[in-house]
Design a protein around this motif. Structure first.
Motif, PDB file in Angstrom:
ATOM      1  N   UNK A 199      20.552  22.309 -19.396  1.00 57.65           N
ATOM      2  CA  UNK A 199      19.888  22.929 -18.260  1.00 57.65           C
ATOM      3  C   UNK A 199      18.614  22.178 -17.892  1.00 57.65           C
ATOM      4  N   UNK A 200      17.921  21.679 -18.912  1.00 57.66           N
ATOM      5  CA  UNK A 200      16.679  20.970 -18.654  1.00 57.66           C
ATOM      6  C   UNK A 200      16.912  19.623 -17.992  1.00 57.66           C
ATOM      7  N   UNK A 201      17.940  18.919 -18.407  1.00 54.80           N
ATOM      8  CA  UNK A 201      18.046  17.499 -18.078  1.00 54.80           C
ATOM      9  C   UNK A 201      19.157  17.119 -17.113  1.00 54.80           C
ATOM     10  N   UNK A 244      14.833  20.600  -4.791  1.00 57.30           N
ATOM     11  CA  UNK A 244      15.955  21.400  -4.293  1.00 57.30           C
ATOM     12  C   UNK A 244      15.693  22.902  -4.393  1.00 57.30           C
ATOM     13  N   UNK A 245      15.281  23.372  -5.577  1.00 59.57           N
ATOM     14  CA  UNK A 245      15.111  24.824  -5.715  1.00 59.57           C
ATOM     15  C   UNK A 245      13.959  25.322  -4.852  1.00 59.57           C
ATOM     16  N   UNK A 246      12.878  24.554  -4.767  1.00 56.79           N
ATOM     17  CA  UNK A 246      11.757  24.955  -3.927  1.00 56.79           C
ATOM     18  C   UNK A 246      12.180  25.059  -2.466  1.00 56.79           C
ATOM     19  N   UNK A 247      12.975  24.113  -2.020  1.00 52.99           N
ATOM     20  CA  UNK A 247      13.461  24.164  -0.640  1.00 52.99           C
ATOM     21  C   UNK A 247      14.261  25.438  -0.395  1.00 52.99           C
ATOM     22  N   UNK A 248      15.115  25.774  -1.331  1.00 58.50           N
ATOM     23  CA  UNK A 248      15.921  26.983  -1.162  1.00 58.50           C
ATOM     24  C   UNK A 248      15.052  28.230  -1.214  1.00 58.50           C
ATOM     25  N   UNK A 249      14.053  28.237  -2.097  1.00 62.36           N
ATOM     26  CA  UNK A 249      13.160  29.398  -2.209  1.00 62.36           C
ATOM     27  C   UNK A 249      12.395  29.612  -0.908  1.00 62.36           C
ATOM     28  N   UNK A 250      11.824  28.538  -0.342  1.00 62.87           N
ATOM     29  CA  UNK A 250      11.086  28.673   0.907  1.00 62.87           C
ATOM     30  C   UNK A 250      11.991  29.124   2.039  1.00 62.87           C
ATOM     31  N   UNK A 251      13.204  28.617   2.063  1.00 63.57           N
ATOM     32  CA  UNK A 251      14.166  29.064   3.080  1.00 63.57           C
ATOM     33  C   UNK A 251      14.415  30.558   2.946  1.00 63.57           C
ATOM     34  N   UNK A 252      14.616  31.024   1.723  1.00 69.99           N
ATOM     35  CA  UNK A 252      14.887  32.443   1.510  1.00 69.99           C
ATOM     36  C   UNK A 252      13.690  33.316   1.901  1.00 69.99           C
ATOM     37  N   UNK A 253      12.475  32.820   1.669  1.00 65.51           N
ATOM     38  CA  UNK A 253      11.283  33.556   2.091  1.00 65.51           C
ATOM     39  C   UNK A 253      11.325  33.772   3.598  1.00 65.51           C
ATOM     40  N   UNK A 254      11.576  32.709   4.351  1.00 70.38           N
ATOM     41  CA  UNK A 254      11.552  32.818   5.816  1.00 70.38           C
ATOM     42  C   UNK A 254      12.683  33.675   6.355  1.00 70.38           C
ATOM     43  N   UNK A 255      13.785  33.769   5.623  1.00 74.12           N
ATOM     44  CA  UNK A 255      14.932  34.564   6.074  1.00 74.12           C
ATOM     45  C   UNK A 255      14.908  35.993   5.542  1.00 74.12           C
ATOM     46  N   UNK A 283      16.499  26.284 -12.395  1.00 75.99           N
ATOM     47  CA  UNK A 283      16.221  27.594 -11.796  1.00 75.99           C
ATOM     48  C   UNK A 283      17.493  28.234 -11.251  1.00 75.99           C
ATOM     49  N   UNK A 284      18.394  27.420 -10.679  1.00 78.25           N
ATOM     50  CA  UNK A 284      19.640  27.975 -10.147  1.00 78.25           C
ATOM     51  C   UNK A 284      20.496  28.546 -11.274  1.00 78.25           C
ATOM     52  N   UNK A 285      20.514  27.862 -12.405  1.00 81.09           N
ATOM     53  CA  UNK A 285      21.345  28.324 -13.521  1.00 81.09           C
ATOM     54  C   UNK A 285      20.724  29.548 -14.186  1.00 81.09           C
ATOM     55  N   UNK A 286      19.416  29.577 -14.274  1.00 77.67           N
ATOM     56  CA  UNK A 286      18.742  30.754 -14.845  1.00 77.67           C
ATOM     57  C   UNK A 286      18.994  31.986 -13.977  1.00 77.67           C
ATOM     58  N   UNK A 287      18.899  31.812 -12.650  1.00 78.32           N
ATOM     59  CA  UNK A 287      19.055  32.942 -11.733  1.00 78.32           C
ATOM     60  C   UNK A 287      20.502  33.192 -11.340  1.00 78.32           C
ATOM     61  N   UNK A 288      21.394  32.240 -11.678  1.00 74.05           N
ATOM     62  CA  UNK A 288      22.825  32.452 -11.504  1.00 74.05           C
ATOM     63  C   UNK A 288      23.318  32.412 -10.073  1.00 74.05           C
ATOM     64  N   UNK A 289      22.893  31.425  -9.312  1.00 76.59           N
ATOM     65  CA  UNK A 289      23.426  31.313  -7.950  1.00 76.59           C
ATOM     66  C   UNK A 289      23.449  29.852  -7.544  1.00 76.59           C
ATOM     67  N   UNK A 290      24.091  29.578  -6.393  1.00 78.72           N
ATOM     68  CA  UNK A 290      24.263  28.217  -5.876  1.00 78.72           C
ATOM     69  C   UNK A 290      23.653  28.155  -4.476  1.00 78.72           C
ATOM     70  N   UNK A 291      22.955  27.073  -4.137  1.00 73.89           N
ATOM     71  CA  UNK A 291      22.356  26.984  -2.794  1.00 73.89           C
ATOM     72  C   UNK A 291      23.397  26.845  -1.705  1.00 73.89           C
ATOM     73  N   UNK A 292      23.072  27.385  -0.552  1.00 71.57           N
ATOM     74  CA  UNK A 292      23.947  27.248   0.611  1.00 71.57           C
ATOM     75  C   UNK A 292      23.629  25.939   1.329  1.00 71.57           C
ATOM     76  N   UNK A 293      24.485  25.584   2.272  1.00 70.86           N
ATOM     77  CA  UNK A 293      24.251  24.381   3.065  1.00 70.86           C
ATOM     78  C   UNK A 293      22.984  24.542   3.912  1.00 70.86           C
TER      79      UNK A 293
END
Length: 795
Positions: A29-31, A83-94, A155-165
């Protein structure tokens, strides 16, 4: 017995296997998501090869042959690192945090959906130029190609989801995110409305800044032609009571002309002050298309253009204008809350059904309601009795994505001003310098034209208090090549009082700008090394102003203990520089905060007292008001039979200060170093979970730090979380227009958002020590500095 031994041995083996498997899984998960920056790759839809050079800090310098290939590579490279930060910021705005973090985020999601950020972004996208749309589409393609073929960050594996396009609209959403983050009035106007029940009008007025106490303007010489003044609806003098700014939105910028520069060419500096967290809000990147585009600086992860930086011809940087850009309205609703009264008629509310999916697997059905001004926000402000709507500048017409696209390509002052005229929702004073020798400063802001003093919550049943429009760009203040040889801003008062439009009354107290200008005026000519010292300056104009007042009160005190006398001596011999080692700094910072609290806590309920500590700017203006010699009902403690003076409050606060510092550090004043209590921890959003922090090394710190919210180098904290730094310079840049390769930069985090990366928070200690790294720009210097090289090739 043998059976028991076999069972125990079997359990031991099982435990070893589980631990080993857990260790392997943890390491995986780390590497797994760590990119190989030297590996050549195929990137779908490229038409030519793209070279990505990375320096010793992992910062990408991307060389492409055309714009679509450039932005595909930007999307791919940014996904490698953030990648995870981009998805997090997207989710904030949505408004989609509940899906990954759980139902505790429902109210946050509803608030963000009520702002209709993506709705505005879609309108902007529809009206954007084909070049901008093509760039955003290419960026999305690069991102999407990456997530299809590469392991995900932990972060995706810890939270158990996959980013969308990724879609182009998501990049524009991030402008809305910045607009909301820098908005003014969301907390303060409601707070002032609530405490009216607890204090008298005179006390309320003393929380409101008297701009006579803040005489330093960003544009001191700016005036409009007289015919323009006659046309306006409002005068600044009619808005003396306006409030509406949240405390932690500061920044510094300045530029000197060639006649004041040691190099003979303009030099520009910028440090925007935002929340400090990991990964950081900025992504350092350099983008090059030979003969067409060469730009470097800061991008927001998820948005491909440079927000602040320089190209071949110009440099620019930003500070918040502090515009009052948000108003509340009390609405009258009909019995079933489907209509609102407006100018004598019942108008239909816009009713929007929302379904929020949660991590727990639930679907929560909620309803949002809107007037023509904006959303009803009662639930978000804990207001049960009165329906409240809000009008916010972020929903007004603007096109910041156009601005940054054109800034990246601007060649001169005219190009620059044409670009920034659509930078409206994120109101900024934008500093400018160019290779031709010009310097300038342009206010690019959405300043609403409205009636009323702004401090009250407006009645919503009338159009009288609706905004009448936005101040035209042509009437916004600016400076070009002033005789003094420099321009500067630090969130201070924008214009003189004769400017016909109301901007705000809640500017930053001018401690930072006064110190910046003091340093700029100390020498006839300044160079990069002087700018470095300015970024690292901890001398406080506020301490310079208040320390003599405190000492005067303490000199008259006759009952000081030996420890208190030693603390007093530290203050008396202090040079007002807030170093890590300074004991006087500890005394001053705690004393000032105690005086503020002792002025107000006897007047307010427990809830309001906690709330006002979160509105530190109000307390600062109260202190300035009292310092100016006004009588104040805040001073006397209503819980005592005596009538206290301001000096009495100071002495009481000083004794409490010594008591607090003794409890925290000990009774030896020589050990009261500021850095022992003023600390900074760089935190990751998941770092609040101790096991995750320990497993993935998400957080760093604590570090003892100098400065405070009132020094040019700011390490800021809330009065509700004393001396724990949460805001500061989100970057530092110094641009040398005579030799772009001589420019310097630093951010408090690093290129990568992957916690196991060598480039995760690798710039932090240098940042804390006021060091910089090189910012190579010419291809020769980029190649010389390259530690890694990756080629992205067409299929």
């Amino acid at each position: 017995m043998r059976t028991l031994k076999r069972i125990l041995l079997g359990l031991l083996i099982l435990i070893v296997i589980v631990v080993a498997a857990g260790y392997i899984l943890l390491k995986s998960m780390q590497n797994d998501a760590l990119p190989d920056y030297n590996r050549d790759l195929i990137l779908s839809r490229l038409t030519d090869s793209v070279s990505v050079f990375r320096d010793e800090n992992g910062i990408p310098h991307i060389f492409a042959q055309n714009e679509k290939d450039l932005y595909r590579a930007v999307g791919f490279v940014m996904a490698q690192d953030r990648l995870w930060q981009m998805d997090l910021l997207r989710r904030v705005t949505q408004g989609r945090l509940s899906e990954i973090l759980g139902k505790d985020q429902i109210n946050t999601d509803l608030l963000m959906r009520s702002l209709r950020i993506q709705e505005k972004s879609e309108k902007i996208l529809q009206t954007s130029s084909p070049e901008i749309v093509a760039a955003l589409e290419a960026f999305s393609e690069g991102f999407n190609y990456f997530i299809e073929r590469n392991p995900l960050p932990p972060e995706f594996r810890v939270l158990g989801y996959h980013p969308e396009y990724w879609k182009p609209v998501h990049s524009i959403n991030l402008i809305g995110y910045m607009a909301w983050d820098l908005s003014s009035g969301w907390n303060s106007e409601i707070f002032l409305h609530n405490i009216k029940k607890e204090i008298n009008p005179e006390q309320l007025a003393e929380l409101i800044p008297d701009l006579k106490n803040q005489p330093t303007e960003v544009f001191p010489d700016f005036t409009l032609p007289e015919e323009k003044i006659a046309e306006t609806l409002l005068s600044a003098s009619e808005n003396l009571e306006k409030m509406g700014i949240e405390i932690f939105h500061g920044s510094n910028n300045w530029a000197v002309s060639g006649k004041k520069s040691k190099t003979g060419k303009p030099i520009l500096a910028n440090d925007m002050h935002l929340g400090l967290f990991a990964p950081g809000i900025w992504y350092q990147i350099h983008q090059n298309i030979p003969g067409k585009l060469n730009v470097t600086g800061l991008a927001i992860p998820g948005q491909p253009f440079i927000i602040a930086g320089h190209n071949d011809s110009i440099a620019w940087g930003m500070t918040n204008v502090m515009v009052d850009d948000l108003d509340f309205y009390t609405e009258k609703l009909n019995e079933d809350s489907t209509k609102y009264l407006f100018d004598g008629e019942w108008k239909d509310l816009i009713i929007q059904d929302e379904v929020i999916k949660t991590k727990e697997g639930d679907e929560i059905h909620e309803t949002l309601k809107f007037t023509h001004r904006g959303p009803l926000v009662n639930r978000f402000k804990h207001e049960k009795e009165t329906p409240l709507s809000v009008r916010w500048l972020g929903n007004e017409k603007s096109n910041e994505i156009r601005t940054v696209f054109l800034l990246n390509r601007a060649n001169n002052w005219s190009d620059f001003r044409d670009a920034v005229k659509t930078f409206i929702s994120v109101s900024q004073n934008i500093v400018y310098a160019d290779v031709a020798g010009n310097i300038g400063l342009q206010c690019s802001a959405g300043i609403p034209v409205r009636e009323g003093n702004g401090i009250q919550i407006y009645p919503g049943d009338s159009s009288k208090y609706d905004w009448k429009g936005i101040v035209p760009f042509e009437e916004l203040p600016y400076e070009l090549n002033p005789e003094r040889g420099y321009v500067s801003s630090a969130n201070n008062k924008t214009v003189p009082d004769d400017y016909p439009y109301y901007v705000s009354h809640w500017f930053a107290v001018p401690n930072r700008i006064n110190r910046i200008r003091e340093m700029l005026q100390e020498k006839e000519k300044v160079g990069i090394e002087d700018f470095e010292k300015m970024h690292a300056d901890y001398k406080s104009k506020k301490a310079e102003k208040f320390t003599p007042v405190f000492l005067e009160a303490l000199t008259a005190a006759s009952d000081l203990s030996e420890t208190e006398k030693e603390a007093q001596k530290k203050l008396a011999s202090w040079n007002f520089v807030l170093t890590r080692e300074s004991q006087a700094t500890s005394v001053f910072e705690v004393l000032y905060q105690k005086v503020c609290e002792n002025l107000v806590k006897d007047e307010l309920s427990e809830e309001s007292f906690k709330a006002i500590k979160g509105q530190r700017s109000m307390l600062e203006n109260l202190m300035l008001s009292i310092l100016s010699g006004k009588k104040s009902d805040w001073i006397d403690d209503k819980n005592t039979t005596e009538t206290e003076t301001f000096n009495d409050i100071i002495v009481r606060s000083f004794k409490e200060t010594v008591e607090d510092l003794t409890a925290q550090i000990g009774n030896n004043v020589e050990e009261w170093n500021w850095s022992k209590i003023h600390t900074f921890t760089m935190s990751h959003p998941l770092g609040v979970v101790g096991a995750l922090d320990k497993a993935f090394k998400l957080n760093r710190g604590p570090y003892g730090v100098p400065g405070s919210f009132h020094t040019v180098s700011p390490f800021s904290y809330s009065y509700n979380n004393l001396y724990k730094v949460n805001h500061g310079a989100s970057h530092r840049h110094i641009f040398e227009t005579g030799n772009w390769d001589a420019s310097k930069t630093i951010i408090p985090t690093g290129t990568s958002g992957i916690p196991s990366s060598d480039f995760y928070l690798d710039q932090l200690e240098r940042y804390l020590n006021n060091e910089y790294h090189a910012d190579p720009f010419s291809k020769t210097e980029v190649e010389k500095a390259a530690t890694y090289k990756m080629s992205l090739k067409p299929e």
